[in-house]
Write a protein that holds these residues in place. Structure first.
Motif, PDB file in Angstrom:
ATOM      1  N   SER A 185       0.828  -1.211   0.000  1.00 10.43           N
ATOM      2  CA  SER A 185       0.000   0.000   0.000  1.00 10.43           C
ATOM      3  C   SER A 185       0.864   1.263   0.000  1.00 10.43           C
ATOM      4  O   SER A 185       0.338   2.365  -0.163  1.00 10.43           O
ATOM      5  N   ASN A 186       2.168   1.091   0.176  1.00 10.19           N
ATOM      6  CA  ASN A 186       3.102   2.211   0.125  1.00 10.19           C
ATOM      7  C   ASN A 186       3.576   2.432  -1.313  1.00 10.19           C
ATOM      8  O   ASN A 186       3.718   1.467  -2.073  1.00 10.19           O
ATOM      9  N   PRO A 187       3.866   3.682  -1.687  1.00  3.72           N
ATOM     10  CA  PRO A 187       4.315   3.931  -3.061  1.00  3.72           C
ATOM     11  C   PRO A 187       5.657   3.288  -3.368  1.00  3.72           C
ATOM     12  O   PRO A 187       5.918   2.938  -4.515  1.00  3.72           O
ATOM     13  N   TRP A 188       6.505   3.130  -2.350  1.00  3.64           N
ATOM     14  CA  TRP A 188       7.817   2.522  -2.554  1.00  3.64           C
ATOM     15  C   TRP A 188       8.014   1.401  -1.517  1.00  3.64           C
ATOM     16  O   TRP A 188       8.607   1.614  -0.463  1.00  3.64           O
ATOM     17  N   PRO A 189       7.517   0.191  -1.785  1.00  3.67           N
ATOM     18  CA  PRO A 189       7.598  -0.905  -0.807  1.00  3.67           C
ATOM     19  C   PRO A 189       9.011  -1.213  -0.344  1.00  3.67           C
ATOM     20  O   PRO A 189       9.226  -1.518   0.839  1.00  3.67           O
ATOM     21  N   GLU A 190       9.978  -1.142  -1.273  1.00  6.94           N
ATOM     22  CA  GLU A 190      11.364  -1.443  -0.889  1.00  6.94           C
ATOM     23  C   GLU A 190      11.854  -0.492   0.197  1.00  6.94           C
ATOM     24  O   GLU A 190      12.523  -0.906   1.158  1.00  6.94           O
ATOM     25  N   LYS A 191      11.530   0.777   0.047  1.00 10.22           N
ATOM     26  CA  LYS A 191      11.931   1.769   1.052  1.00 10.22           C
ATOM     27  C   LYS A 191      11.224   1.503   2.374  1.00 10.22           C
ATOM     28  O   LYS A 191      11.800   1.704   3.448  1.00 10.22           O
ATOM     29  N   TRP A 192       9.962   1.056   2.297  1.00  9.13           N
ATOM     30  CA  TRP A 192       9.226   0.763   3.525  1.00  9.13           C
ATOM     31  C   TRP A 192       9.887  -0.395   4.277  1.00  9.13           C
ATOM     32  O   TRP A 192      10.084  -0.311   5.490  1.00  9.13           O
ATOM     33  N   PHE A 193      10.227  -1.467   3.568  1.00  7.66           N
ATOM     34  CA  PHE A 193      10.907  -2.591   4.211  1.00  7.66           C
ATOM     35  C   PHE A 193      12.218  -2.134   4.849  1.00  7.66           C
ATOM     36  O   PHE A 193      12.537  -2.515   5.983  1.00  7.66           O
ATOM     37  N   ALA A 194      12.981  -1.312   4.126  1.00  9.69           N
ATOM     38  CA  ALA A 194      14.265  -0.829   4.652  1.00  9.69           C
ATOM     39  C   ALA A 194      14.070   0.008   5.906  1.00  9.69           C
ATOM     40  O   ALA A 194      14.832  -0.116   6.873  1.00  9.69           O
ATOM     41  N   SER A 195      13.043   0.860   5.916  1.00  7.42           N
ATOM     42  CA  SER A 195      12.807   1.719   7.081  1.00  7.42           C
ATOM     43  C   SER A 195      12.388   0.906   8.292  1.00  7.42           C
ATOM     44  O   SER A 195      12.792   1.205   9.424  1.00  7.42           O
ATOM     45  N   VAL A 196      11.589  -0.151   8.072  1.00 11.97           N
ATOM     46  CA  VAL A 196      11.171  -0.998   9.189  1.00 11.97           C
ATOM     47  C   VAL A 196      12.366  -1.750   9.771  1.00 11.97           C
ATOM     48  O   VAL A 196      12.530  -1.834  10.992  1.00 11.97           O
ATOM     49  N   LYS A 197      13.209  -2.281   8.891  1.00 13.04           N
ATOM     50  CA  LYS A 197      14.394  -3.002   9.374  1.00 13.04           C
ATOM     51  C   LYS A 197      15.332  -2.074  10.132  1.00 13.04           C
ATOM     52  O   LYS A 197      15.924  -2.463  11.146  1.00 13.04           O
ATOM     53  N   GLN A 198      15.459  -0.843   9.653  1.00 11.57           N
ATOM     54  CA  GLN A 198      16.282   0.135  10.349  1.00 11.57           C
ATOM     55  C   GLN A 198      15.685   0.458  11.712  1.00 11.57           C
ATOM     56  O   GLN A 198      16.399   0.614  12.712  1.00 11.57           O
ATOM     57  N   MET A 199      14.369   0.546  11.761  1.00  7.44           N
ATOM     58  CA  MET A 199      13.663   0.834  13.011  1.00  7.44           C
ATOM     59  C   MET A 199      13.939  -0.240  14.062  1.00  7.44           C
ATOM     60  O   MET A 199      14.138   0.053  15.241  1.00  7.44           O
ATOM     61  N   LEU A 200      13.983  -1.505  13.624  1.00  6.93           N
ATOM     62  CA  LEU A 200      14.174  -2.614  14.556  1.00  6.93           C
ATOM     63  C   LEU A 200      15.612  -2.714  15.060  1.00  6.93           C
ATOM     64  O   LEU A 200      15.896  -3.498  15.971  1.00  6.93           O
ATOM     65  N   LYS A 201      16.498  -1.927  14.465  1.00  6.28           N
ATOM     66  CA  LYS A 201      17.901  -1.929  14.911  1.00  6.28           C
ATOM     67  C   LYS A 201      18.221  -0.754  15.821  1.00  6.28           C
ATOM     68  O   LYS A 201      19.368  -0.543  16.206  1.00  6.28           O
ATOM     69  N   ILE A 202      17.223   0.023  16.170  1.00  3.50           N
ATOM     70  CA  ILE A 202      17.425   1.201  17.025  1.00  3.50           C
ATOM     71  C   ILE A 202      17.851   0.764  18.423  1.00  3.50           C
ATOM     72  O   ILE A 202      17.307  -0.184  19.001  1.00  3.50           O
ATOM     73  N   GLU A 203      18.814   1.491  18.983  1.00  2.00           N
ATOM     74  CA  GLU A 203      19.379   1.135  20.282  1.00  2.00           C
ATOM     75  C   GLU A 203      19.064   2.142  21.380  1.00  2.00           C
ATOM     76  O   GLU A 203      19.063   1.803  22.563  1.00  2.00           O
ATOM     77  N   THR A 204      18.811   3.390  21.032  1.00  2.00           N
ATOM     78  CA  THR A 204      18.633   4.427  22.051  1.00  2.00           C
ATOM     79  C   THR A 204      17.303   5.170  21.864  1.00  2.00           C
ATOM     80  O   THR A 204      16.714   5.172  20.780  1.00  2.00           O
ATOM     81  N   GLU A 205      16.872   5.832  22.947  1.00  2.00           N
ATOM     82  CA  GLU A 205      15.651   6.640  22.881  1.00  2.00           C
ATOM     83  C   GLU A 205      15.822   7.813  21.913  1.00  2.00           C
ATOM     84  O   GLU A 205      14.871   8.210  21.243  1.00  2.00           O
ATOM     85  N   GLU A 206      17.039   8.358  21.842  1.00  4.26           N
ATOM     86  CA  GLU A 206      17.297   9.475  20.936  1.00  4.26           C
ATOM     87  C   GLU A 206      17.093   9.039  19.482  1.00  4.26           C
ATOM     88  O   GLU A 206      16.494   9.771  18.693  1.00  4.26           O
ATOM     89  N   GLU A 207      17.586   7.851  19.146  1.00  6.04           N
ATOM     90  CA  GLU A 207      17.399   7.326  17.793  1.00  6.04           C
ATOM     91  C   GLU A 207      15.916   7.095  17.507  1.00  6.04           C
ATOM     92  O   GLU A 207      15.429   7.385  16.410  1.00  6.04           O
ATOM     93  N   LEU A 208      15.205   6.583  18.498  1.00  2.00           N
ATOM     94  CA  LEU A 208      13.787   6.316  18.335  1.00  2.00           C
ATOM     95  C   LEU A 208      13.009   7.618  18.143  1.00  2.00           C
ATOM     96  O   LEU A 208      12.108   7.691  17.294  1.00  2.00           O
ATOM     97  N   GLU A 209      13.368   8.644  18.900  1.00  5.67           N
ATOM     98  CA  GLU A 209      12.699   9.949  18.776  1.00  5.67           C
ATOM     99  C   GLU A 209      12.876  10.529  17.377  1.00  5.67           C
ATOM    100  O   GLU A 209      11.943  11.102  16.803  1.00  5.67           O
ATOM    101  N   LYS A 210      14.059  10.343  16.810  1.00  6.98           N
ATOM    102  CA  LYS A 210      14.367  10.916  15.498  1.00  6.98           C
ATOM    103  C   LYS A 210      13.929  10.021  14.340  1.00  6.98           C
ATOM    104  O   LYS A 210      14.038  10.429  13.179  1.00  6.98           O
ATOM    105  N   SER A 211      13.456   8.829  14.645  1.00 11.41           N
ATOM    106  CA  SER A 211      13.084   7.878  13.590  1.00 11.41           C
ATOM    107  C   SER A 211      11.930   8.407  12.752  1.00 11.41           C
ATOM    108  O   SER A 211      11.117   9.229  13.192  1.00 11.41           O
ATOM    109  N   GLU A 212      11.873   7.909  11.534  1.00 11.05           N
ATOM    110  CA  GLU A 212      10.818   8.317  10.602  1.00 11.05           C
ATOM    111  C   GLU A 212       9.436   7.992  11.156  1.00 11.05           C
ATOM    112  O   GLU A 212       8.483   8.762  10.986  1.00 11.05           O
ATOM    113  N   LEU A 213       9.326   6.849  11.835  1.00  6.34           N
ATOM    114  CA  LEU A 213       8.039   6.424  12.382  1.00  6.34           C
ATOM    115  C   LEU A 213       7.538   7.394  13.452  1.00  6.34           C
ATOM    116  O   LEU A 213       6.405   7.885  13.379  1.00  6.34           O
TER     117      LEU A 213
END
Length: 367
Positions: A185-213
């Motif tokens: 349902s996203n215009p660029w599925p590949e980018k969506w998969f990449a962003s989710v995988k990047q999200m799951l590798k977040i280690e700190t609250e600062e990274e989570l705050e700045k995340s696209e999500l």
């Protein structure tokens, strides 16, 4: 036949130019008639007349597209009858047959068929029906899971043996398909998969705050709050002017202050804190014969919509602090990452399988 009289709101939709318009109205309120009149007014514009085949008009169903084409044709015929010497209008009768009035997917198919040489798509594809594509998906997913069971990688075994899928693969298959459909349902599925995988590798609250999500959630929240604020300001105006329910002004002003304070929040946790402390003032029970009863009830209903909206924001997006979210992410990251990668591999194989069979589905047309 007498000329139709439009309401001020309908006339505004018909006349607006050079801006985007979103029209929301109940069934049977005349949306199609207004749209047809808007199209006709563009065709008959004295300064900048437009041909009907310059429009793109998309609907959800073929029946709706056929009805829209018929209505526009009738409107053009009437206009020609009223202006028999207008050559531009006479041309529209012929051009209507070439106008893009169709479902969204039919229009996508038109673009592919006519511009395949520019988008790198084989125009000889066949659009598969829902049952056929479900069978292809099932075969691809079954083969993929079988391969993963044979390879028995630790990450996949941990996912497959988790409590979510302890009886059979059906729930795992359903979850893969749910994630796949959301990704498509996203215009660029590949980018969506990449962003989710990047999200799951977040280690700190600062990274989570700045995340696209998280930033996306905050931006969405502020747009909602801005809308609530606009509604409350309008309600305050309605209440302050006779015969409005003036006794509600104090509570509505308190609501507006709460919304404005929320909108000024700079961080995710600040919004969490303010939503947790949210307390609405009680509407005054004072009565007055000078107040319009219907307007009073309308104000109460609109205020309830805002209160419900704020509670939904909290439940949907701000039930936990960033620290609590990060703890959950770290706890589930391994399994979720495996699940996302499994879905991504399914999407790739399904695409290859469709290509080999010369098939396409609605997602392909949209993409």
């Amino acid at each position: 036949m007498s000329e139709r009289r439009w309401t001020p709101e309908q006339q505004r939709v018909i006349n607006l130019r050079d801006c985007n318009i979103l029209v929301s109205a109940a069934a049977g309120s005349g949306k199609t008639a207004v749209l047809v009149e808007r199209i006709l007014s563009r065709i008959m514009d004295k300064e900048n007349p437009i041909n009907v085949d310059q429009f793109i008009i998309v609907t959800f169903t073929k029946a709706a597209a056929a009805e829209m084409r018929e209505r526009i044709g009738i409107a053009i015929d009437r206009a020609v009858a009223d202006n028999p010497g207008n050559l531009h209008l006479q041309q529209q009768v012929a051009l209507l047959h070439h106008a893009q009035i169709s479902t969204i997917h039919s229009f996508c198919g038109y673009v592919i068929q006519n511009y395949f040489h520019r988008i790198g798509v084989d125009p000889s594809y066949r659009l598969g029906n829902e049952t056929e594509m479900a069978m292809v998906q099932s075969d691809v997913l079954a083969d993929l899971l079988e391969e993963n069971y044979q390879d028995a990688s630790p990450d996949f075994v941990e996912l497959a043996e988790s409590y979510l899928f302890d009886k059979n693969d059906h729930k795992l298959e359903e979850l893969v398909m749910q994630i796949y459909k959301y990704a498509m349902s996203n215009p660029w599925p590949e980018k969506w998969f990449a962003s989710v995988k990047q999200m799951l590798k977040i280690e700190t609250e600062e990274e989570l705050e700045k995340s696209e999500l998280v930033q996306g959630i905050i931006q969405y929240t502020k747009k909602m709050l801005a809308g609530f604020g606009d509604t409350l300001e309008q309600l305050l105006t309605d209440c302050a002017c006779p015969p409005g329910p003036y006794m509600y002004v104090k509570a509505l002003q308190s609501d507006l202050d709460l919304v404005n304070e929320l909108e000024e929040s700079e961080t995710y946790d600040e919004i969490v804190q303010k939503l947790n402390a949210l307390a609405f003032a009680r509407l005054s029970g004072a009565k007055s014969d000078e107040v319009d009863v219907d307007l009073k009830e309308t104000v109460k209903q609109k205020r309830e919509v805002i209160k419900t909206g704020l509670k939904a924001l909290k439940a949907d997006f701000y039930a936990q602090t960033l620290s609590e979210h990060l703890k959950d992410i770290k706890l589930m990251a391994g399994k979720l990452l495996t699940l996302v990668e499994l879905t991504e591999e399914f999407a790739l194989r399904y695409q290859y399988d469709k290509k080999d069979k010369g098939l396409a589905d609605f997602n392909d047309l949209e993409q």
